[in-house]
Design a protein around this motif. Structure first.
Motif, PDB file in Angstrom:
ATOM      1  N   UNK A   3       0.974  -1.255  -0.203  1.00 25.75           N
ATOM      2  CA  UNK A   3       0.086   0.631  -0.409  1.00 25.75           C
ATOM      3  C   UNK A   3       1.255   1.753  -0.499  1.00 25.75           C
ATOM      4  N   UNK A   4       0.689   1.776  -1.091  1.00 25.30           N
ATOM      5  CA  UNK A   4       1.280   3.813  -1.187  1.00 25.30           C
ATOM      6  C   UNK A   4       0.497   4.377  -1.397  1.00 25.30           C
ATOM      7  N   UNK A   5       1.201   6.228  -1.618  1.00 24.23           N
ATOM      8  CA  UNK A   5       0.518   6.613  -1.802  1.00 24.23           C
ATOM      9  C   UNK A   5       1.334   8.163  -1.858  1.00 24.23           C
ATOM     10  N   UNK A   6       0.237   8.915  -1.404  1.00 23.84           N
ATOM     11  CA  UNK A   6       0.934  10.460  -1.169  1.00 23.84           C
ATOM     12  C   UNK A   6       0.615  11.377  -0.076  1.00 23.84           C
ATOM     13  N   UNK A   7       1.285  12.321   1.003  1.00 26.25           N
ATOM     14  CA  UNK A   7       0.140  12.676   1.708  1.00 26.25           C
ATOM     15  C   UNK A   7       1.289  13.863   1.125  1.00 26.25           C
ATOM     16  N   UNK A   8      -0.271  15.252   2.230  1.00 25.31           N
ATOM     17  CA  UNK A   8       0.397  16.773   2.148  1.00 25.31           C
ATOM     18  C   UNK A   8       0.634  16.932   3.620  1.00 25.31           C
ATOM     19  N   UNK A   9       1.496  18.197   3.270  1.00 23.20           N
ATOM     20  CA  UNK A   9       0.811  19.461   4.404  1.00 23.20           C
ATOM     21  C   UNK A   9       1.701  20.714   4.234  1.00 23.20           C
ATOM     22  N   UNK A  10       0.725  21.261   4.488  1.00 28.24           N
ATOM     23  CA  UNK A  10       0.565  22.660   5.329  1.00 28.24           C
ATOM     24  C   UNK A  10       1.345  23.067   6.903  1.00 28.24           C
ATOM     25  N   UNK A  11       2.236  23.983   6.564  1.00 28.92           N
ATOM     26  CA  UNK A  11       3.221  24.616   6.903  1.00 28.92           C
ATOM     27  C   UNK A  11       2.542  26.117   7.521  1.00 28.92           C
ATOM     28  N   UNK A  12       2.116  26.739   8.190  1.00 29.52           N
ATOM     29  CA  UNK A  12       2.293  28.283   7.987  1.00 29.52           C
ATOM     30  C   UNK A  12       3.867  29.071   8.234  1.00 29.52           C
ATOM     31  N   UNK A  13       4.229  29.617   7.289  1.00 28.73           N
ATOM     32  CA  UNK A  13       5.601  29.809   8.128  1.00 28.73           C
ATOM     33  C   UNK A  13       5.783  31.173   8.434  1.00 28.73           C
ATOM     34  N   UNK A  14       4.836  32.299   8.121  1.00 24.56           N
ATOM     35  CA  UNK A  14       4.963  33.793   8.310  1.00 24.56           C
ATOM     36  C   UNK A  14       4.108  34.063   7.764  1.00 24.56           C
ATOM     37  N   UNK A  15       3.523  35.167   8.699  1.00 29.47           N
ATOM     38  CA  UNK A  15       2.061  36.983   8.713  1.00 29.47           C
ATOM     39  C   UNK A  15       3.152  38.011   8.164  1.00 29.47           C
ATOM     40  N   UNK A  16       2.894  38.715   7.085  1.00 30.32           N
ATOM     41  CA  UNK A  16       3.887  39.996   5.939  1.00 30.32           C
ATOM     42  C   UNK A  16       2.440  40.427   6.197  1.00 30.32           C
ATOM     43  N   UNK A  17       2.930  41.913   6.342  1.00 29.53           N
ATOM     44  CA  UNK A  17       2.099  43.442   5.372  1.00 29.53           C
ATOM     45  C   UNK A  17       2.758  43.648   4.487  1.00 29.53           C
ATOM     46  N   UNK A  18       1.671  43.435   3.467  1.00 28.20           N
ATOM     47  CA  UNK A  18       2.422  43.299   2.026  1.00 28.20           C
ATOM     48  C   UNK A  18       1.255  44.278   1.348  1.00 28.20           C
ATOM     49  N   UNK A  19       1.353  44.757  -0.063  1.00 28.23           N
ATOM     50  CA  UNK A  19       0.299  45.003  -0.670  1.00 28.23           C
ATOM     51  C   UNK A  19       0.377  43.893  -1.758  1.00 28.23           C
ATOM     52  N   UNK A  20      -0.578  43.562  -1.771  1.00 30.14           N
ATOM     53  CA  UNK A  20      -1.362  42.699  -2.680  1.00 30.14           C
ATOM     54  C   UNK A  20      -1.343  42.932  -4.601  1.00 30.14           C
ATOM     55  N   UNK A  21      -0.713  42.438  -5.077  1.00 27.68           N
ATOM     56  CA  UNK A  21      -0.648  42.364  -6.545  1.00 27.68           C
ATOM     57  C   UNK A  21      -2.274  42.506  -7.098  1.00 27.68           C
ATOM     58  N   UNK A  22      -3.184  41.836  -6.699  1.00 26.83           N
ATOM     59  CA  UNK A  22      -4.149  41.231  -7.313  1.00 26.83           C
ATOM     60  C   UNK A  22      -5.062  42.968  -6.986  1.00 26.83           C
ATOM     61  N   UNK A  23      -5.362  42.507  -5.287  1.00 27.02           N
ATOM     62  CA  UNK A  23      -6.808  43.791  -5.424  1.00 27.02           C
ATOM     63  C   UNK A  23      -5.844  45.714  -4.895  1.00 27.02           C
ATOM     64  N   UNK A  24      -4.211  45.381  -4.800  1.00 28.73           N
ATOM     65  CA  UNK A  24      -4.094  46.192  -4.221  1.00 28.73           C
ATOM     66  C   UNK A  24      -4.261  47.192  -2.854  1.00 28.73           C
TER      67      UNK A  24
END
Length: 94
Positions: A3-24
């Motif tokens: 039995x084999x497969x994959x598993x995903x992990x999501x790590x939150x590294x930082x919270x930064x204040x930036x100007x969004x490229x989409x909404x500005x």
């Protein structure tokens, strides 16, 4: 039977204040690291995919960044200096 497969992990590294490229808008962006690992008998063995992204908390836009761009962003959280990856400008108060 193997039995084999994959598993995903999501790590939150930082919270930064930036100007969004989409909404500005100057908003908080989360820097995340998504790692996909190969599993054998439900035991994660080794990572075979690593992706870094920033996500705007105002509009939800997600932008993929390289590892070289993500490392200074992660270090910046402790230092307090703000600058973003290509396409994103830092938020600076007047």
């Amino acid at each position: 039977m193997i039995i084999f497969g994959t598993k995903g992990y999501l790590y939150q590294l930082a919270i930064l204040t930036l100007v969004c490229a989409r909404c500005g808008n100057p908003a908080a962006h989360t820097l995340r690291k998504r790692v996909t690992k190969f599993t054998l008998f439900f035991v994660p063995l080794f990572p075979f995919s690593t992706k870094y992204t920033t996500q705007c908390t105002f509009c939800g836009a997600e932008q993929q960044v390289t590892r070289e761009q993500a490392e200074p962003l992660q270090a910046q959280e402790a230092g307090g200096q703000a600058y973003g990856p290509a396409g994103q400008q830092p938020y600076q108060r007047p």
